[in-house]
Design a protein around this motif. Structure first.
Motif, PDB file in Angstrom:
ATOM      1  N   ILE A  30      29.237  35.336  21.732  1.00 24.01           N
ATOM      2  CA  ILE A  30      29.785  35.976  22.926  1.00 24.01           C
ATOM      3  C   ILE A  30      31.285  35.727  23.101  1.00 24.01           C
ATOM      4  O   ILE A  30      31.923  36.391  23.901  1.00 24.01           O
ATOM      5  CB  ILE A  30      29.029  35.562  24.208  1.00 24.01           C
ATOM      6  CG1 ILE A  30      29.130  34.061  24.460  1.00 24.01           C
ATOM      7  CG2 ILE A  30      27.598  36.042  24.156  1.00 24.01           C
ATOM      8  CD1 ILE A  30      28.707  33.644  25.856  1.00 24.01           C
ATOM      9  N   LYS A  31      31.820  34.755  22.349  1.00 22.53           N
ATOM     10  CA  LYS A  31      33.232  34.431  22.531  1.00 22.53           C
ATOM     11  C   LYS A  31      33.723  33.611  21.343  1.00 22.53           C
ATOM     12  O   LYS A  31      32.960  32.907  20.702  1.00 22.53           O
ATOM     13  CB  LYS A  31      33.381  33.608  23.816  1.00 22.53           C
ATOM     14  CG  LYS A  31      34.778  33.439  24.322  1.00 22.53           C
ATOM     15  CD  LYS A  31      34.914  32.616  25.592  1.00 22.53           C
ATOM     16  CE  LYS A  31      33.698  32.450  26.449  1.00 22.53           C
ATOM     17  NZ  LYS A  31      33.897  31.585  27.619  1.00 22.53           N
ATOM     18  N   GLU A  33      36.781  30.733  20.552  1.00 20.93           N
ATOM     19  CA  GLU A  33      37.735  29.850  21.214  1.00 20.93           C
ATOM     20  C   GLU A  33      38.391  28.936  20.185  1.00 20.93           C
ATOM     21  O   GLU A  33      37.846  28.725  19.105  1.00 20.93           O
ATOM     22  CB  GLU A  33      37.042  28.919  22.221  1.00 20.93           C
ATOM     23  CG  GLU A  33      36.188  29.557  23.238  1.00 20.93           C
ATOM     24  CD  GLU A  33      35.479  28.549  24.127  1.00 20.93           C
ATOM     25  OE1 GLU A  33      35.341  28.875  25.306  1.00 20.93           O
ATOM     26  OE2 GLU A  33      35.056  27.464  23.660  1.00 20.93           O
ATOM     27  N   ILE A  47      32.822  29.095  17.983  1.00 20.17           N
ATOM     28  CA  ILE A  47      32.188  30.286  18.522  1.00 20.17           C
ATOM     29  C   ILE A  47      31.242  29.851  19.633  1.00 20.17           C
ATOM     30  O   ILE A  47      30.598  28.808  19.553  1.00 20.17           O
ATOM     31  CB  ILE A  47      31.449  31.117  17.448  1.00 20.17           C
ATOM     32  CG1 ILE A  47      30.481  30.284  16.626  1.00 20.17           C
ATOM     33  CG2 ILE A  47      32.434  31.847  16.559  1.00 20.17           C
ATOM     34  CD1 ILE A  47      29.652  31.077  15.629  1.00 20.17           C
ATOM     35  N   VAL A  48      31.213  30.652  20.692  1.00 18.09           N
ATOM     36  CA  VAL A  48      30.319  30.411  21.821  1.00 18.09           C
ATOM     37  C   VAL A  48      29.123  31.335  21.639  1.00 18.09           C
ATOM     38  O   VAL A  48      29.276  32.535  21.391  1.00 18.09           O
ATOM     39  CB  VAL A  48      31.024  30.681  23.163  1.00 18.09           C
ATOM     40  CG1 VAL A  48      30.083  30.388  24.331  1.00 18.09           C
ATOM     41  CG2 VAL A  48      32.297  29.842  23.278  1.00 18.09           C
ATOM     42  N   GLU A  75      24.867  28.405  27.366  1.00 20.68           N
ATOM     43  CA  GLU A  75      25.805  28.688  26.279  1.00 20.68           C
ATOM     44  C   GLU A  75      25.865  27.486  25.346  1.00 20.68           C
ATOM     45  O   GLU A  75      25.785  26.343  25.787  1.00 20.68           O
ATOM     46  CB  GLU A  75      27.217  28.946  26.822  1.00 20.68           C
ATOM     47  CG  GLU A  75      27.346  30.212  27.597  1.00 20.68           C
ATOM     48  CD  GLU A  75      28.772  30.465  28.068  1.00 20.68           C
ATOM     49  OE1 GLU A  75      29.665  29.615  27.846  1.00 20.68           O
ATOM     50  OE2 GLU A  75      28.997  31.522  28.676  1.00 20.68           O
ATOM     51  N   ARG A  77      27.995  25.932  21.712  1.00 19.00           N
ATOM     52  CA  ARG A  77      29.212  26.078  20.928  1.00 19.00           C
ATOM     53  C   ARG A  77      28.982  25.525  19.524  1.00 19.00           C
ATOM     54  O   ARG A  77      28.310  24.509  19.362  1.00 19.00           O
ATOM     55  CB  ARG A  77      30.360  25.350  21.624  1.00 19.00           C
ATOM     56  CG  ARG A  77      30.877  26.134  22.806  1.00 19.00           C
ATOM     57  CD  ARG A  77      31.768  25.345  23.724  1.00 19.00           C
ATOM     58  NE  ARG A  77      32.416  26.202  24.703  1.00 19.00           N
ATOM     59  CZ  ARG A  77      31.791  26.800  25.727  1.00 19.00           C
ATOM     60  NH1 ARG A  77      30.500  26.623  25.903  1.00 19.00           N
ATOM     61  NH2 ARG A  77      32.454  27.569  26.570  1.00 19.00           N
ATOM     62  N   THR A  96      38.574  38.210  15.095  1.00 15.08           N
ATOM     63  CA  THR A  96      37.449  37.539  15.762  1.00 15.08           C
ATOM     64  C   THR A  96      36.881  38.359  16.917  1.00 15.08           C
ATOM     65  O   THR A  96      35.733  38.155  17.303  1.00 15.08           O
ATOM     66  CB  THR A  96      37.846  36.138  16.260  1.00 15.08           C
ATOM     67  OG1 THR A  96      38.965  36.251  17.137  1.00 15.08           O
ATOM     68  CG2 THR A  96      38.187  35.223  15.094  1.00 15.08           C
ATOM     69  N   ASP A  97      37.646  39.302  17.442  1.00 20.05           N
ATOM     70  CA  ASP A  97      37.091  40.181  18.476  1.00 20.05           C
ATOM     71  C   ASP A  97      35.932  41.010  17.930  1.00 20.05           C
ATOM     72  O   ASP A  97      35.022  41.385  18.678  1.00 20.05           O
ATOM     73  CB  ASP A  97      38.166  41.122  19.036  1.00 20.05           C
ATOM     74  CG  ASP A  97      39.194  40.394  19.892  1.00 20.05           C
ATOM     75  OD1 ASP A  97      38.894  39.259  20.343  1.00 20.05           O
ATOM     76  OD2 ASP A  97      40.288  40.948  20.107  1.00 20.05           O
ATOM     77  N   ILE A 100      32.238  39.512  18.328  1.00 17.27           N
ATOM     78  CA  ILE A 100      31.574  39.445  19.620  1.00 17.27           C
ATOM     79  C   ILE A 100      30.348  40.373  19.630  1.00 17.27           C
ATOM     80  O   ILE A 100      30.397  41.498  19.137  1.00 17.27           O
ATOM     81  CB  ILE A 100      32.546  39.820  20.760  1.00 17.27           C
ATOM     82  CG1 ILE A 100      33.814  38.965  20.697  1.00 17.27           C
ATOM     83  CG2 ILE A 100      31.863  39.713  22.124  1.00 17.27           C
ATOM     84  CD1 ILE A 100      33.587  37.468  20.703  1.00 17.27           C
ATOM     85  N   ASN A 101      29.268  39.866  20.212  1.00 19.92           N
ATOM     86  CA  ASN A 101      27.979  40.571  20.348  1.00 19.92           C
ATOM     87  C   ASN A 101      27.251  40.768  19.027  1.00 19.92           C
ATOM     88  O   ASN A 101      26.339  41.587  18.950  1.00 19.92           O
ATOM     89  CB  ASN A 101      28.139  41.902  21.086  1.00 19.92           C
ATOM     90  CG  ASN A 101      28.501  41.684  22.528  1.00 19.92           C
ATOM     91  OD1 ASN A 101      27.973  40.790  23.188  1.00 19.92           O
ATOM     92  ND2 ASN A 101      29.426  42.481  23.019  1.00 19.92           N
TER      93      ASN A 101
END
Length: 135
Positions: A30-31, A33, A47-48, A75, A77, A96-97, A100-101
């Motif tokens: 989902i994210k 960081e 990664i989250v 969540e 990590r 990295t975008d 996501i998902n």
């Protein structure tokens, strides 16, 4: 048995021993960081993740003692080592975008760290929603 009880470290960073008793589990990214850990020179990629309740058969989460509310809010990590980062780069690319998902499957594997045997987490496969895009 509450599946969340297997993740012993309260800060929810996944470690190799966490998945030993439950085997491979599917998570959704989902994210992304960057995290600065104490006593580390550089930030580490993280990664989250969340459990993806859509990929489990009905009743599986009940059997594991997890409520829908816990699934929706919990969540985790995972600090990316080179092996896991290379897998994600190969599947989803440098941005990295784009990660996501996407669903990935994590498993605890025996490995070595500083010459000593230990357990680490490996990204071993793509999850259901990601597989379609990579094929």
């Amino acid at each position: 048995m509450n599946i969340l009880s297997f993740f012993k470290n309260g800060n929810r960073f996944l470690r190799g021993p966490d998945l030993l008793e439950v085997g491979a589990l599917e998570f959704k990214i989902i994210k992304f960081e960057k995290v600065q850990f104490p006593n580390e020179e550089r930030e580490k990629p993280v990664i989250v993740l969340v459990f993806d309740d859509e990929v489990k058969p009905d009743g599986q989460w009940d059997e594991w003692g997890v409520t829908q509310d816990e699934l929706d809010t919990e969540e985790f990590r995972l600090t990316l080592n080179k092996t896991n980062a290379d897998k994600l780069l190969g599947w989803f690319g440098m941005d990295t975008d784009a990660w996501i998902n996407k669903n990935i499957i994590l498993k605890s594997v025996e490995t070595e760290y500083k010459g000593k045997p230990t357990y680490g987490i490996r990204i071993v496969a793509l999850g259901k929603n990601a597989l379609k895009e990579v094929e």
